[in-house]
Design an enzyme around this catalytic site. Sequence first.
Site, PDB file in Angstrom:
ATOM      1  N   GLY A  82       0.813  -1.299   0.042  1.00 16.46           N
ATOM      2  CA  GLY A  82       0.011   0.016  -0.052  1.00 16.46           C
ATOM      3  C   GLY A  82       0.823   1.233   0.051  1.00 16.46           C
ATOM      4  O   GLY A  82       0.407   2.336   0.450  1.00 16.46           O
ATOM      5  N   ALA A 101       1.681   3.269  -2.440  1.00 13.01           N
ATOM      6  CA  ALA A 101       1.365   4.404  -3.197  1.00 13.01           C
ATOM      7  C   ALA A 101       0.487   5.621  -2.667  1.00 13.01           C
ATOM      8  O   ALA A 101       0.341   6.621  -3.361  1.00 13.01           O
ATOM      9  CB  ALA A 101       0.797   3.826  -4.562  1.00 13.01           C
ATOM     10  N   ILE A 153      -1.434   6.266   4.439  1.00 12.15           N
ATOM     11  CA  ILE A 153      -0.537   5.792   5.385  1.00 12.15           C
ATOM     12  C   ILE A 153       0.542   5.123   4.732  1.00 12.15           C
ATOM     13  O   ILE A 153       1.686   5.561   5.228  1.00 12.15           O
ATOM     14  CB  ILE A 153      -1.278   5.026   6.463  1.00 12.15           C
ATOM     15  CG1 ILE A 153      -2.353   5.585   7.069  1.00 12.15           C
ATOM     16  CG2 ILE A 153      -0.437   4.286   7.558  1.00 12.15           C
ATOM     17  CD1 ILE A 153      -3.412   4.599   7.830  1.00 12.15           C
ATOM     18  N   ASP A 161      -1.712  -7.095  -7.160  1.00  9.03           N
ATOM     19  CA  ASP A 161      -2.926  -7.106  -6.646  1.00  9.03           C
ATOM     20  C   ASP A 161      -3.149  -8.267  -5.488  1.00  9.03           C
ATOM     21  O   ASP A 161      -3.181  -9.549  -5.812  1.00  9.03           O
ATOM     22  CB  ASP A 161      -4.000  -7.476  -7.657  1.00  9.03           C
ATOM     23  CG  ASP A 161      -5.570  -7.447  -7.440  1.00  9.03           C
ATOM     24  OD1 ASP A 161      -5.807  -7.142  -6.029  1.00  9.03           O
ATOM     25  OD2 ASP A 161      -6.400  -7.325  -8.220  1.00  9.03           O
ATOM     26  N   LEU A 162      -3.258  -7.640  -4.365  1.00  9.25           N
ATOM     27  CA  LEU A 162      -3.233  -8.516  -3.017  1.00  9.25           C
ATOM     28  C   LEU A 162      -4.658  -9.005  -3.020  1.00  9.25           C
ATOM     29  O   LEU A 162      -4.914  -9.853  -2.072  1.00  9.25           O
ATOM     30  CB  LEU A 162      -2.836  -7.807  -2.013  1.00  9.25           C
ATOM     31  CG  LEU A 162      -1.229  -7.148  -1.933  1.00  9.25           C
ATOM     32  CD1 LEU A 162      -0.970  -6.433  -0.655  1.00  9.25           C
ATOM     33  CD2 LEU A 162      -0.326  -8.296  -2.198  1.00  9.25           C
ATOM     34  N   GLY A 196      -4.867  -1.762   1.663  1.00  9.21           N
ATOM     35  CA  GLY A 196      -6.368  -2.029   2.129  1.00  9.21           C
ATOM     36  C   GLY A 196      -7.454  -1.310   1.407  1.00  9.21           C
ATOM     37  O   GLY A 196      -7.023  -0.146   0.714  1.00  9.21           O
ATOM     38  N   SER A 225      -7.374  -1.672  12.102  1.00  7.68           N
ATOM     39  CA  SER A 225      -8.350  -0.386  12.378  1.00  7.68           C
ATOM     40  C   SER A 225      -9.010  -0.612  13.642  1.00  7.68           C
ATOM     41  O   SER A 225      -9.215  -1.649  14.238  1.00  7.68           O
ATOM     42  CB  SER A 225      -9.481  -0.486  11.343  1.00  7.68           C
ATOM     43  OG  SER A 225     -10.315   0.403  11.483  1.00  7.68           O
ATOM     44  N   TYR A 247     -15.817  -4.588   6.143  1.00 13.06           N
ATOM     45  CA  TYR A 247     -14.587  -4.202   6.728  1.00 13.06           C
ATOM     46  C   TYR A 247     -14.224  -4.331   8.060  1.00 13.06           C
ATOM     47  O   TYR A 247     -12.904  -4.802   8.432  1.00 13.06           O
ATOM     48  CB  TYR A 247     -14.794  -2.372   6.433  1.00 13.06           C
ATOM     49  CG  TYR A 247     -13.316  -1.699   6.801  1.00 13.06           C
ATOM     50  CD1 TYR A 247     -12.524  -1.359   5.936  1.00 13.06           C
ATOM     51  CD2 TYR A 247     -13.365  -1.067   8.057  1.00 13.06           C
ATOM     52  CE1 TYR A 247     -11.427  -0.812   6.353  1.00 13.06           C
ATOM     53  CE2 TYR A 247     -12.148  -0.373   8.597  1.00 13.06           C
ATOM     54  CZ  TYR A 247     -11.111  -0.299   7.473  1.00 13.06           C
ATOM     55  OH  TYR A 247      -9.981   0.585   7.620  1.00 13.06           O
ATOM     56  N   LYS A 303     -10.762  -6.576   9.491  1.00 10.51           N
ATOM     57  CA  LYS A 303      -9.878  -6.142  10.223  1.00 10.51           C
ATOM     58  C   LYS A 303      -9.923  -6.717  11.574  1.00 10.51           C
ATOM     59  O   LYS A 303      -8.820  -7.055  12.133  1.00 10.51           O
ATOM     60  CB  LYS A 303     -10.065  -4.615  10.671  1.00 10.51           C
ATOM     61  CG  LYS A 303      -9.903  -3.570   9.298  1.00 10.51           C
ATOM     62  CD  LYS A 303      -8.662  -3.771   8.826  1.00 10.51           C
ATOM     63  CE  LYS A 303      -8.260  -2.852   7.744  1.00 10.51           C
ATOM     64  NZ  LYS A 303      -6.843  -2.457   7.231  1.00 10.51           N
TER      65      LYS A 303
HETATM   66  P1  NAI Z   1      -5.267   4.753   0.824  1.00 14.74           P
HETATM   67  O1  NAI Z   1      -6.552   4.259  -0.035  1.00 14.74           O
HETATM   68  O2  NAI Z   1      -4.964   6.100   0.917  1.00 14.74           O
HETATM   69  O3  NAI Z   1      -4.345   3.753   0.391  1.00 14.74           O
HETATM   70  C1  NAI Z   1      -4.518   2.360   0.277  1.00 14.74           C
HETATM   71  C2  NAI Z   1      -3.166   1.727  -0.698  1.00 14.74           C
HETATM   72  O4  NAI Z   1      -3.531   0.189  -0.588  1.00 14.74           O
HETATM   73  C3  NAI Z   1      -3.189   2.433  -1.925  1.00 14.74           C
HETATM   74  O5  NAI Z   1      -2.158   2.853  -2.496  1.00 14.74           O
HETATM   75  C4  NAI Z   1      -3.785   1.122  -2.854  1.00 14.74           C
HETATM   76  O6  NAI Z   1      -3.680   1.121  -4.285  1.00 14.74           O
HETATM   77  C5  NAI Z   1      -3.511  -0.023  -2.140  1.00 14.74           C
HETATM   78  N1  NAI Z   1      -4.001  -1.311  -2.675  1.00 14.74           N
HETATM   79  C6  NAI Z   1      -5.718  -1.335  -2.380  1.00 14.74           C
HETATM   80  N2  NAI Z   1      -5.848  -2.367  -2.767  1.00 14.74           N
HETATM   81  C7  NAI Z   1      -4.764  -3.081  -3.257  1.00 14.74           C
HETATM   82  C8  NAI Z   1      -4.674  -4.269  -3.631  1.00 14.74           C
HETATM   83  N3  NAI Z   1      -5.710  -5.189  -4.096  1.00 14.74           N
HETATM   84  N4  NAI Z   1      -3.261  -4.979  -4.079  1.00 14.74           N
HETATM   85  C9  NAI Z   1      -2.215  -3.794  -3.657  1.00 14.74           C
HETATM   86  N5  NAI Z   1      -2.474  -2.717  -3.371  1.00 14.74           N
HETATM   87  C10 NAI Z   1      -3.739  -2.235  -3.137  1.00 14.74           C
HETATM   88  O7  NAI Z   1      -5.864   4.174   2.205  1.00 14.74           O
HETATM   89  P2  NAI Z   1      -5.205   4.438   3.739  1.00 14.74           P
HETATM   90  O8  NAI Z   1      -6.191   5.154   4.492  1.00 14.74           O
HETATM   91  O9  NAI Z   1      -3.709   5.027   3.660  1.00 14.74           O
HETATM   92  O10 NAI Z   1      -5.379   2.949   4.301  1.00 14.74           O
HETATM   93  C11 NAI Z   1      -4.142   2.262   4.566  1.00 14.74           C
HETATM   94  C12 NAI Z   1      -4.494   1.226   5.645  1.00 14.74           C
HETATM   95  O11 NAI Z   1      -4.699   1.793   6.823  1.00 14.74           O
HETATM   96  C13 NAI Z   1      -5.633   0.299   5.084  1.00 14.74           C
HETATM   97  O12 NAI Z   1      -5.654  -0.943   5.640  1.00 14.74           O
HETATM   98  C14 NAI Z   1      -7.023   0.946   5.890  1.00 14.74           C
HETATM   99  O13 NAI Z   1      -8.072  -0.065   6.037  1.00 14.74           O
HETATM  100  C15 NAI Z   1      -6.284   1.373   7.238  1.00 14.74           C
HETATM  101  N6  NAI Z   1      -6.985   2.155   7.682  1.00 14.74           N
HETATM  102  C16 NAI Z   1      -7.123   3.495   7.414  1.00 14.74           C
HETATM  103  C17 NAI Z   1      -8.010   4.518   8.137  1.00 14.74           C
HETATM  104  C18 NAI Z   1      -8.045   5.826   7.713  1.00 14.74           C
HETATM  105  O14 NAI Z   1      -9.112   6.507   8.111  1.00 14.74           O
HETATM  106  N7  NAI Z   1      -7.861   6.401   6.594  1.00 14.74           N
HETATM  107  C19 NAI Z   1      -8.700   4.027   9.488  1.00 14.74           C
HETATM  108  C20 NAI Z   1      -8.094   2.680   9.936  1.00 14.74           C
HETATM  109  C21 NAI Z   1      -7.552   1.848   9.140  1.00 14.74           C
END
Ligand code: NAI
Length: 244
Positions: free
Chosen positions: A6, A8, A11, A39-40, A69, A108, A142, A146
């Site tokens: 993740g 790109a 977080i 693709d995970l 995620g 999460s 979701y 988690k």
């Molecule tokens: P984001 O959408 O900004 O980044 C997620 C990254 O995961 C993206 O770069 C996306 O391309 C990659 N991704 C998604 N599906 C994929 C796949 N099938 N294969 C490979 N890569 C894939 O999201 P964020 O917020 O940075 O999320 C990071 C983690 O934090 C996630 O696991 C999310 O569930 C968790 N999280 C986020 C919260 C928030 O409020 N932003 C709260 C709690 C947990």
Amino acid sequence: MIAVTGSASGIGAAVVPALRAEGHDVIGVDLRDAQVRADLGTPDGRQRAIDGVLDRCGGSLEGLVLCAGLGPHTPDPVRIIEVNYRGAVTVLDGLFPALRTAAVAVSSSASTMVRWADNPIARGEEAAALADAGEYRGQLAYAWSKNALTVAVRSRVAEWGAAGVRLNTVAPGAVDTPLLAGGLADPRYGDAIRNYRAPIPRHGRPAEVAALIVYLLGPRAGYVHGAQFMIDGGSDALMRPTEF
Ligand code: NAI
């Protein structure tokens, strides 16, 4: 070398420079804009991710961070479970033999919103449960994904501890990323996310979560193993002061 899924966006994209600032080489894994593109959400993609990381690290990996995620607003709720739970756990197990120091999985605060005993993933019944879940299926998928991820991490402490590799989760509340923006824009879930308040009255910043992850990977966290760290501005303590 430390692998970050993740990498790109959000977080994960904040973890990469935080690790580089500490002198680490980073292998990014993502659907796009990453050294390893995979693709995970599919078995083939997970294997491509594992092989790609092993190839680049020469079979010896200092650390692993699982950020990839999907949010509750994702149209196909089955894919939320495939990426957030199966994608994360398969990469964790696939890279375990190569790992030398520590791994952190991004779970999460939603992981605490269901009990494992009530989680259909525990019985492999999530497809049937989702068919009955109505308009809340994304949010349920979701939370189940988690909860299952945190349980998977906690279930591995004996084996990983014996191997000298620490494994922990961080559990963010609402953090300002494209994933959060997608949830806020969804008419089904936007209000629920807006009503999820934190005593610190703002959203978290990706760099704040990244700082905790860097700490957990490093030597100052040498006795921290099997723990879940809430990083939610105090929401969990506000909602459940007597449960922890
Ligand atoms: P984001 O959408 O900004 O980044 C997620 C990254 O995961 C993206 O770069 C996306 O391309 C990659 N991704 C998604 N599906 C994929 C796949 N099938 N294969 C490979 N890569 C894939 O999201 P964020 O917020 O940075 O999320 C990071 C983690 O934090 C996630 O696991 C999310 O569930 C968790 N999280 C986020 C919260 C928030 O409020 N932003 C709260 C709690 C947990």
